[in-house]
Design an enzyme around this catalytic site. Structure first.
Site, short mmCIF file in Angstrom:
data_model
loop_
_atom_site.label_atom_id
_atom_site.label_comp_id
_atom_site.label_asym_id
_atom_site.label_seq_id
_atom_site.Cartn_x
_atom_site.Cartn_y
_atom_site.Cartn_z
N GLY A 96 0.51 -0.76 -0.51
CA GLY A 96 0.23 -0.16 -0.11
C GLY A 96 1.04 1.25 -0.05
CE LYS A 105 2.59 2.35 8.38
NZ LYS A 105 1.64 2.86 6.95
CG ASP A 133 -5.09 9.69 7.78
OD1 ASP A 133 -6.38 10.20 7.67
OD2 ASP A 133 -3.84 9.35 7.28
#
Ligand SMILES: *[C@@H]1O[C@H](CO)[C@@H](O)[C@H](O)[C@H]1NC(C)=O
Ligand SMILES: *[C@@H]1O[C@H](CO)[C@@H](O)[C@H](O)[C@H]1NC(C)=O
Ligand SMILES: *[C@@H]1O[C@H](CO)[C@@H](O)[C@H](O)[C@H]1NC(C)=O
Ligand SMILES: *[C@@H]1O[C@H](CO)[C@@H](O)[C@H](O)[C@H]1NC(C)=O
Ligand SMILES: *[C@@H]1O[C@H](CO)[C@@H](O)[C@H](O)[C@H]1NC(C)=O
Ligand SMILES: *[C@@H]1O[C@H](CO)[C@@H](O)[C@H](O)[C@H]1NC(C)=O
Ligand SMILES: *[C@@H]1O[C@H](CO)[C@@H](O)[C@H](O)[C@H]1NC(C)=O
Ligand SMILES: *[C@@H]1O[C@H](CO)[C@@H](O)[C@H](O)[C@H]1NC(C)=O
Ligand SMILES: *[C@@H]1O[C@H](CO)[C@@H](O)[C@H](O)[C@H]1NC(C)=O
Ligand SMILES: *[C@@H]1O[C@H](CO)[C@@H](O)[C@H](O)[C@H]1NC(C)=O
Ligand SMILES: *[C@@H]1O[C@H](CO)[C@@H](O)[C@H](O)[C@H]1NC(C)=O
Ligand SMILES: *[C@@H]1O[C@H](CO)[C@@H](O)[C@H](O)[C@H]1NC(C)=O
Length: 764
Positions: free
Chosen positions: A487, A510, A604
């Site tokens: 992603g 990440k 978020d």
């Protein structure tokens, strides 16, 4: 037997309370008197003041109870009834008679003339007359007015002021509010002087387990109910051993009674004699919080080896706001007797088969936090994770419920479940196995395969996980040179990797693209704050890399991807599964806001940031990054970290950003979960449906909830919950952050622990 006043040592009381003396004069009922149960007249013998009456009271159509009741109040509350059948309700048909015969017998004959009850006379002497006294005592007396029989000596479930319970006397609770046959609880002043509450082996009256006692073995003598409204146990030397209950209301202004109720609680009540003396109390029977024993019946009955506990089998007990026990059936179960919630629950689905053809995929787990059933155990495991416990129960055809706790223990329980109670101890959780909704929605094939491949293996809980510091080279190797991208976000890209770390082999790496804090120390501090969080609904940070500009975070890999792809993909996830994801996400956020050592605002929340592990548990990811990315400090629109559609209005105003921004985003996410569609849909059939929040509000206002879950059979079956969820979402997306509930409240409302108030009307 002579009427012995408990106040004989207390002449002042006698003077102040003349009722006690007056009670001894009464209208005599002479021999050869009869009362008949009839529809067209309420035949009864009244006490001189008219406060009490003896006679037939109609309980249901054409069926009568021989009873004593408070006659001046509209409720005609019964204080005594003739007991002659253990479980037939003690009712007789119209035409039945009670007769004081010419030879001094007192007989209840049914409508066929058959004798069903008689007063067993005590003492020697011949009955000369009967009398209904103003104390509520009905007596059969000899010519010299000594009592040969008293209703006060044969109590059913109630005692009144001036009534005394001697050793060997019992009160037996009735079966239900309006069924006067014997129930499941008994209070006894035992021959050894101990006053004890017992459950019985229903329908017999043999004693099962005690659940409350005065611990006065050897010293208790009599239970006294005095005119000032105190009930106490006294010793033979007249001293007070134990105060049992009391209510601050005197008998001159209030009717009083104390009753072992059908829920097993002994409660004292008062009723104002007229509205000028009510003194703030209602013109009805009322009790006070100190006026009952035991304090918490739910928690008092937990050790029964046989029998169901406070509630019936398969049910669990908790106290309501009014201190009364509430018995609840778990989801998937329904009440045995819809009119009496205390009688337990039955499985409302076809149970799992044990013939080898069983398919665990047809069953699901409903979580009941803080609930335990103390009975029904057949297996115990330790140390195992909650997930292991859950899977174990799903694949074990005997298992009805598994209990998991934070001490890594796991109990398997089979039916019937007993001694169910909701605890304060939030470390325990009941995992109730239920058949998946009778919905026609097929389970997605991919998921099915996924589950089949699962290897069940005990895994120790990761406790106080320490973050591993990794080199860039190690991560480059683990991700095969950052080959498989999972992603991409605004400031980071996520890659799949293989690395043995924690319990995992698969990891998600990440890579933070944009730079962030320049200070190495600050980065380290933030990472360790994230690393310290530990909650089932948060994606676990396992390690990190911090080499100059190269900053990477290593998380556990989530086999089921993000909620966005799950929710908006080809096959719609079941309503049940969606509710579980809502619960999990809410709990994870509540933890970030209120329970971890440093409050973390996510900033978020959106479906892309909710990941699903292999048992589809929701895991919030990317928390803690807001601070790391330093975006919440400048509140200009361009620097907003949040994602369009999920962003709370205060971001756009110069108002402080609080945890309530996450509540807003959660509200939008909740609507998406309910409706299985995105918050903004340009291709919506109808222009009014483009913005989900507006459309949901319209449907709610117009009472057309089904519009939101069209063709979703399972959700339509559960439309009340759908509506409740929409109401919660509306609360979450209020413009004014102060109006939005905290995530903790949201979580409690979703799970039904607290009520949902009607949301305010739309301001636009
Ligand atoms: C009731 O009977 C007793 C005993 O015979 C007698 O002393 C009393 O006066 C009677 N009471 C009334 C109200 O007739
Ligand atoms: C009993 O009462 C009935 C009528 O109520 C009467 O016919 C009968 O003679 C009475 N018996 C006696 C012994 O008083
Ligand atoms: C009998 O009492 C009940 C309840 O108090 C009342 O509703 C009913 O009207 C009474 N019947 C007669 C015939 O007085
Ligand atoms: C009620 O009657 C039944 C049957 O005669 C008897 O077993 C029971 O002990 C009685 N209960 C009370 C409270 O007297
Ligand atoms: C009261 O409950 C008992 C026990 O379950 C039952 O046998 C009886 O039929 C009930 N009586 C009435 C009037 O409903
Ligand atoms: C009541 O029953 C007894 C015993 O069965 C009988 O002797 C008596 O005559 C009956 N009384 C009435 C009023 O039916
Ligand atoms: C009355 O006494 C007899 C014999 O003592 C006993 O069998 C019966 O159960 C008693 N009845 C009641 C209602 O207590
Ligand atoms: C209570 O019952 C027991 C046995 O049933 C008996 O020995 C004792 O004397 C009774 N006590 C009283 C105060 O009646
Ligand atoms: C109560 O006391 C008696 C002796 O008075 C004793 O035999 C009995 O075991 C005691 N019971 C309990 C439950 O302590
Ligand atoms: C019972 O209550 C009275 C008054 O409320 C108090 O004076 C007394 O000490 C209490 N006795 C015990 C044994 O708790
Ligand atoms: C599921 O279907 C079965 C059989 O049609 C039915 O007996 C049962 O009540 C249903 N369960 C629920 C929870 O609707
Ligand atoms: C769990 O219980 C502990 C101790 O009773 C309490 O401090 C904590 O707030 C509780 N957490 C939740 C989520 O209820």
């Amino acid at each position: 037997m002579a009427f012995a006043s408990p106040y004989s040592l207390c002449p002042i009381l006698l003077f102040l309370l003349p009722v006690c003396v007056l009670a001894q004069t009464s209208q005599n009922i002479s021999l050869n008197s009869t009362l008949t149960a009839a529809l067209d007249k309420n035949d009864s013998w009244k006490s001189p003041s008219g406060d009490f009456a003896f006679g037939f009271q109609q309980i249901e159509a054409g069926m009568f109870l021989l009873a004593i009741w408070f006659d001046k109040i509209p409720e005609k509350t019964i204080t005594w009834s003739a007991n002659w059948s253990a479980n037939g309700g003690n009712l007789v048909q119209q035409g039945s008679t009670i007769q004081l015969t010419t030879d001094g017998q007192f007989r209840l004959n049914d409508s066929q003339g058959k004798q069903v009850w008689t007063a067993n006379l005590t003492g020697s002497g011949i009955v000369d007359h009967a009398a209904m006294l103003d104390t509520g005592n009905f007596v059969l007396a000899s010519r010299d007015d000594s009592y040969l029989w008293e209703s006060f000596d044969q109590p059913t479930d109630t005692i009144l002021p001036t009534q005394i319970l001697n050793r060997n006397s019992s009160l037996v609770a009735r079966y239900s509010e309006m069924n006067y046959s014997s129930g499941r609880f008994l209070m006894q002043l035992q021959s050894n002087g101990n006053l004890v509450l017992f459950t019985v082996h229903f329908p017999l009256l043999s004693l099962n387990t005690d659940y409350w006692s005065t611990n006065t073995n050897g010293s208790g003598f009599q239970v006294i109910f005095d005119l000032s409204g105190s009930i106490f146990l006294k010793a033979e030397n007249e001293s007070i051993l134990k105060n049992i209950t009391s209510i601050g209301a005197s008998s001159s202004n209030f009717y009083q009674r104390a009753i072992l109720e059908y829920d097993g609680v002994f409660r004292q009540y008062v009723y104002p004699k007229n509205d000028s003396v009510a003194d703030g109390r209602p013109m009805a029977w009322s009790s006070d919080s100190e006026s009952h024993v035991p304090d918490d019946i739910c928690k008092s009955i937990t050790m029964q080896r046989t029998g169901s506990g406070a509630c019936g089998f398969n049910s669990y007990c908790h106290l309501g706001n009014d201190q009364r026990p509430i018995c609840t059936c778990p989801r998937g179960y329904s009440p045995l007797d819809p009119d009496n919630e205390m009688m337990g629950c039955k499985q409302a689905f076809v149970p799992q088969e044990c013939d080898g053809g069983q398919d665990a995929d047809l069953f699901d787990i409903e979580e009941l936090p803080n609930v335990n059933w103390w009975g029904g155990d057949y297996e115990y495991f330790k140390p195992v994770s909650e997930d292991w416990c859950r899977q174990r129960c799903l694949t074990d055809c005997f298992c009805a419920v598994a209990i998991s706790n934070t001490a890594s223990e796991c109990w398997m329980k089979k039916l019937p479940l007993s001694n169910g109670v909701q605890l304060n101890d939030n470390g325990t959780k009941a995992l109730v196995k239920i058949r998946k909704g009778n919905s026609t929605t097929p389970v997605a094939n991919g998921l099915k395969k996924q589950k089949k491949r699962r290897i069940i293996q005990p895994s120790r809980e990761i406790q106080g996980v320490s973050l591993r510091s990794l080199t860039y080279k190690e991560l480059e190797g683990a991700t095969n040179n950052f080959k498989e991208e999972l992603g991409k976000g605004a400031c980071s890209t996520v890659y799949k990797g293989i690395l043995a770390i924690g319990n995992n082999n698969l990891i998600a790496v990440k890579r933070l693209d944009k730079m962030v804090t320049d200070s190495e120390q600050e980065f380290q501090a933030e990472i360790s704050a994230i690393g310290k969080t530990n909650h089932k609904n948060l994606a676990q940070l396992l390690g990190f890399c911090n080499e100059g500009q190269r900053r990477l975070l290593v998380y556990e890999y989530m086999s089921n991807g993000s909620l966005a792809s799950y929710l908006f993909g080809n096959s719609r996830p079941s309503w049940y599964r969606r509710t579980q994801i809502a619960f999990g996400t809410a709990r994870g956020l509540a933890y970030l806001h209120e329970e971890c050592s440093n409050q973390i605002i996510h900033c978020d929340i959106k479906p892309q940031n909710i990941l699903l592990d292999d048992s589809l548990t929701a895991k919030i990811s990317d928390f803690g990054l807001a601070k790391l990315l330093k975006t919440d400090q400048t509140r200009t629109v361009t620097a907003i970290r949040g994602t369009k559609g999920y962003v709370a209005p205060e971001w756009f105003k110069s108002k402080p950003v609080t945890v309530k921004v996450d509540v807003y985003s959660f509200g939008i996410l909740l609507l998406e979960l309910i409706c299985c569609r995105k918050s903004f849909d340009q291709d919506a059939k109808d222009e009014n449906q483009m913005i989900l929040a507006d459309w949901a509000y319209d449907c709610y206002e117009e009472g057309r909830m089904y519009m939101l879950v069209q063709e979703d059979e399972e959700a339509i079956q559960d439309i009340e919950r759908v509506e409740k969820f929409v109401m919660i979402a509306i609360w979450c997306i209020q413009d004014d952050p102060l109006l939005r509930p905290t995530m903790k409240r949201v979580s409690q409302m979703l799970e039904g622990a607290i009520e949902v108030a009607l949301p305010p009307k739309s301001s636009n």
